[in-house]
Each structure stands twice: as C-alpha cells, then as structure tokens.
Design a protein around this motif. Structure first.
Motif, PDB file in Angstrom:
ATOM      1  N   ASN A   1       0.802  -1.223   0.000  1.00  0.00           N
ATOM      2  CA  ASN A   1       0.000   0.000   0.000  1.00  0.00           C
ATOM      3  C   ASN A   1       0.839   1.279   0.000  1.00  0.00           C
TER       4      ASN A   1
ATOM      5  N   TRP B   1       0.229   3.498  -3.213  1.00  0.00           N
ATOM      6  CA  TRP B   1      -0.787   4.541  -3.359  1.00  0.00           C
ATOM      7  C   TRP B   1      -0.865   5.504  -2.166  1.00  0.00           C
TER       8      TRP B   1
ATOM      9  N   TYR C   1      -9.210   3.108   3.012  1.00  0.00           N
ATOM     10  CA  TYR C   1      -8.819   3.521   1.662  1.00  0.00           C
ATOM     11  C   TYR C   1      -8.114   2.381   0.921  1.00  0.00           C
TER      12      TYR C   1
ATOM     13  N   GLU D   1      -9.122   0.963  -2.815  1.00  0.00           N
ATOM     14  CA  GLU D   1      -8.167   0.812  -3.905  1.00  0.00           C
ATOM     15  C   GLU D   1      -8.208  -0.608  -4.475  1.00  0.00           C
TER      16      GLU D   1
ATOM     17  N   ASN E   1      -9.320  -1.597  -8.245  1.00  0.00           N
ATOM     18  CA  ASN E   1      -8.251  -2.001  -9.163  1.00  0.00           C
ATOM     19  C   ASN E   1      -7.987  -3.508  -9.218  1.00  0.00           C
TER      20      ASN E   1
END
Length: 412
Positions: free
Chosen positions: A124, A127, A178, A182, A186
């Motif tokens: 992570n 991002w 979050y 994501e 994705n």
C-alpha cells in the motif's frame, strides 16, 4: 464446493463475525472472488499469532479464490493501534522494505503451490505515499465521523486506560479503509478478512466503498486466539514464536506445538493443520497419553506446512532421542557428578546458577513461577527442590530452561 467453504471455515473455528453472512455465502456459491488480508511489516518475520490469517488465505485459495496479500509498506509507517497499549516504534522506509522482503518468503511456503490460484502481493506504499493530504480529506474525510471512530475497540480501549493515542495512529483506520477501496476498484477485491480486533477498520472500508462508489464489499473476521491459560497465542517465556527459521529453528518450532496444553490440542488441530474435520472430531474424546500422540501429530502437521515433511520428521526424531529415549544428544552441554553427591541431594537452585540457567536468586524465582524449568521434560515448580537419585534416568538427569536450553548431568 464453494458452499462448503464457509461451513469448513466455521467448523475449523475461523469464523467470528461477518458484515453480511447470507450475501457472502451466495457470493462464494456463485463465483470465484478476489479477497485480501493485510499484514503490517513491523518486524523481519511474522509469528505464530499471524498463522490463523495465513491458514485462512490457504483455505480460500484451496477452494479456488484469489488471495491478495497486502504488505503494509505505507501503513507500517503510521502504526496500527488495534490491540496495542502504546504506540508502535516508527521504522525507517529501509527497515520496512527489508521486512517486507523477508516476510514474503514466509507466504511463499504456504501459498505458492502448483495448480492453485496464484497469490497476488501488493504494497500500500504504492498509493498511500502519493496522496495529497488536502484532497484526501476533502474527498474521503467527509465519510468518517469522530463519534463513530471513538466507539471502535482499538481507540476506545486506549482512551479508557488513559493511554496516549497519537493523531498519527488515529488516521490508521481511514488509511486501511482507503486500502480496501483501492483494491476493490483495481483488483476487483470483494472481501477483506482480518482478526476480530480489525472489525472497526474493516467495516470502515466496507462503508467507504458503498458511500464513495456504491459498491458492495464484504468483511469477515476471525477470533483472536488465546491459550487455555489465557495467554496470547505464540508467546512463550522465550519470546515470540517466529515463522522465520533464522529466528526460531525447525526443532524449536516443532517443540512449541509438541508442548501444547492438553486443553488446546484439539482446537489447534482444527486451526493450524489441514487434517480433515471428521478425522479431528474422532479425536475429541482422547484423554491422558492419547493426547501426547495428538500433540506429536499436531507438531508434525504444523511443522510440515512451514518447513516441509522431511524437516518435521527430523525434528520428531531429535525430540525422541533427546527426551523420550533420554539420550544426551550430541550437542547438549553436560557435566559429570558423582553418585554419592547426588545421593546427598543438590539444590536445584545451585545447579541452575552454576550452569547459567538463572542469573540470580530473583531470576531463579521468576523463572520458576513461570514454569520455565523442567527436569527430564517435567515442569518443576518447587523452589526448594533438591536433585536426588530419584531424578536419575539411565544414569542421566536432563535439565531444561524453556524450549531452547538443555543441560545433561551424567551420574558417575
């Protein structure tokens, strides 16, 4: 087949809570899904406390679903307050990256198998480090209320105990939410699994996906595992039971499972082996010496999963020669004491101080209270204990400190 997945998940003791169990069951019946479990990288290895999550990854993979292992290069910089009484130590990016590479090696042993859905690794940091703080607050901050965040156990427990909770840590649950968003967008990830202490963080992610993009995501948690004595799983008097061999040897790992409390052995067979559920059920009435056989079975099965069958067999053989056959073992330190001295009786405390299994009288007492000493593999708790001829087996007395230190007295 997939309908049986949730049944087996429950039968093995993995199920604790689910955001929508009926929907999840229908989802697993109808399609193969991607799911994820996150692991922060605060150390160079995971320990046995993380093993239940790894077993969940393996079980879902076995049923044809795609496991996503999220290695928290970004969230490790923040520190998860869940289950913690104080802030985590802040690591450098270089330390975190090194930890990630070592931890990936553990997952490869459990999940990289032929003819199975290939595991996907994500970090992570990719991002989270690119977020613009103001934009992030404007876009996503509106979905989180302090009123609700303060009710989550990870926050409430710290505040009730009047222990500090930094703003840095307080942000963690938003960042984990979050992460889920994501992966949902994705990687088509529809399910997050985590320990029960992660429930608030997982629900935040489910809610964020629904509010932000009107998506339907799921959350599933496992119980936190404690021993029959109420202690945290994977903690011993010698420290954490790590999954990396350079930190805990195969033999010591095998011994950890072999020394399982009688009250835990059946439960651990369900949780930490791949023996059939019906087979384990047939063992539930075992008592006495039968449980010792089950402990060896547990040790072999659990060690095979991590280190391979050959290593498990070698560990069992070493244990047999060291303890059951009362052999000295080639590498065990030893000394000779005359039979006449043993006959008079020698204070165990004096012996332990001499062989450096205790550093002082106070240290001796603490170790004794914790059940750290064994004579011939039997725990000794009597501080006034004297070693006598009744302790001699095949002209030897074996003294152990924890699971890693052993000393042999040869009686001449």
């Amino acid at each position: 087949m997939n309908k049986k997945l949730l049944t087996e998940f429950k039968n093995r003791g993995y199920f604790f809570q689910c955001t929508n169990e009926n929907y999840l069951e229908k989802l697993l019946e109808s399609k193969k899904i991607s799911f994820y479990i996150g692991f922060d990288c605060t150390a160079s290895s995971l320990h046995v406390g993380s093993l239940i999550q790894i077993m969940c990854l393996r079980l879902f993979q076995k049923f044809g679903h795609k496991p996503i292992v999220l290695l928290g290069g970004g969230t490790t910089m923040v520190g998860d307050p869940s289950g913690k009484e104080e802030s985590r130590k802040i690591l450098t990016e270089e330390q975190i990256e090194k930890n990630i590479q070592q931890i990936k090696g553990i997952f490869s042993k459990f999940l990289d198998r032929e003819n199975m859905e290939k595991v996907v690794y994500v970090n992570n940091k990719k991002w989270l480090t690119k977020l613009n703080y103001i934009d992030f607050l404007r876009t996503y901050g509106k979905h989180f209320t302090l009123n609700r965040m303060l009710t989550f156990d990870s926050v409430k427990t710290r505040l009730e105990r009047e222990q500090s909770l930094s703003f840095l840590e307080f942000n963690y649950m938003i960042l984990q939410a979050y992460d889920y968003l994501e992966l949902f967008k994705n990687n088509d990830c529809l399910l997050q699994i985590g320990g029960s202490d992660q429930w608030g963080n997982i629900v935040n992610g489910v809610d964020l996906i629904r509010k932000e993009i009107q998506g339907e995501a799921m959350g599933l948690t496992t119980p936190l595992i404690t021993t029959a004595q109420g202690k945290k799983m994977g903690k011993t008097e010698d420290g954490a039971v790590w999954l990396n061999e350079d930190l805990v040897s195969t033999y010591d790992y095998w011994q950890f499972w072999r020394n399982t409390d009688d009250r835990d052995v059946i439960r651990y067979l369900y949780l930490f082996t791949e023996l059939e559920v019906e087979t384990i059920k047939s063992y539930e009435q075992y008592t006495g010496n039968q449980l010792n056989g089950l402990k060896i079975l547990l040790a072999n099965e659990a060690t095979t999963l991590l280190h391979g069958k050959k290593a498990a067999q070698e560990a069992e053989e070493t244990s047999r020669s060291t303890f059951e056959e009362r052999s000295t073992g080639k590498d065990l330190p030893s000394k000779k004491i005359k039979k006449s001295e043993i006959e008079k009786g020698i204070a165990l405390k004096d012996v332990l101080l001499e062989i450096q299994f205790s550093s002082s009288g106070g240290d001796f007492k603490r170790n004794m209270v914790n059940g750290a000493y064994r004579i011939n593999n039997i725990i000794e708790t009597n501080e006034e204990k004297k070693i006598t001829l009744t302790d001699v087996v095949n002209k030897q007395i074996k003294i152990s400190f924890g699971k890693k230190k052993h000393f042999v007295i040869n009686v001449i």
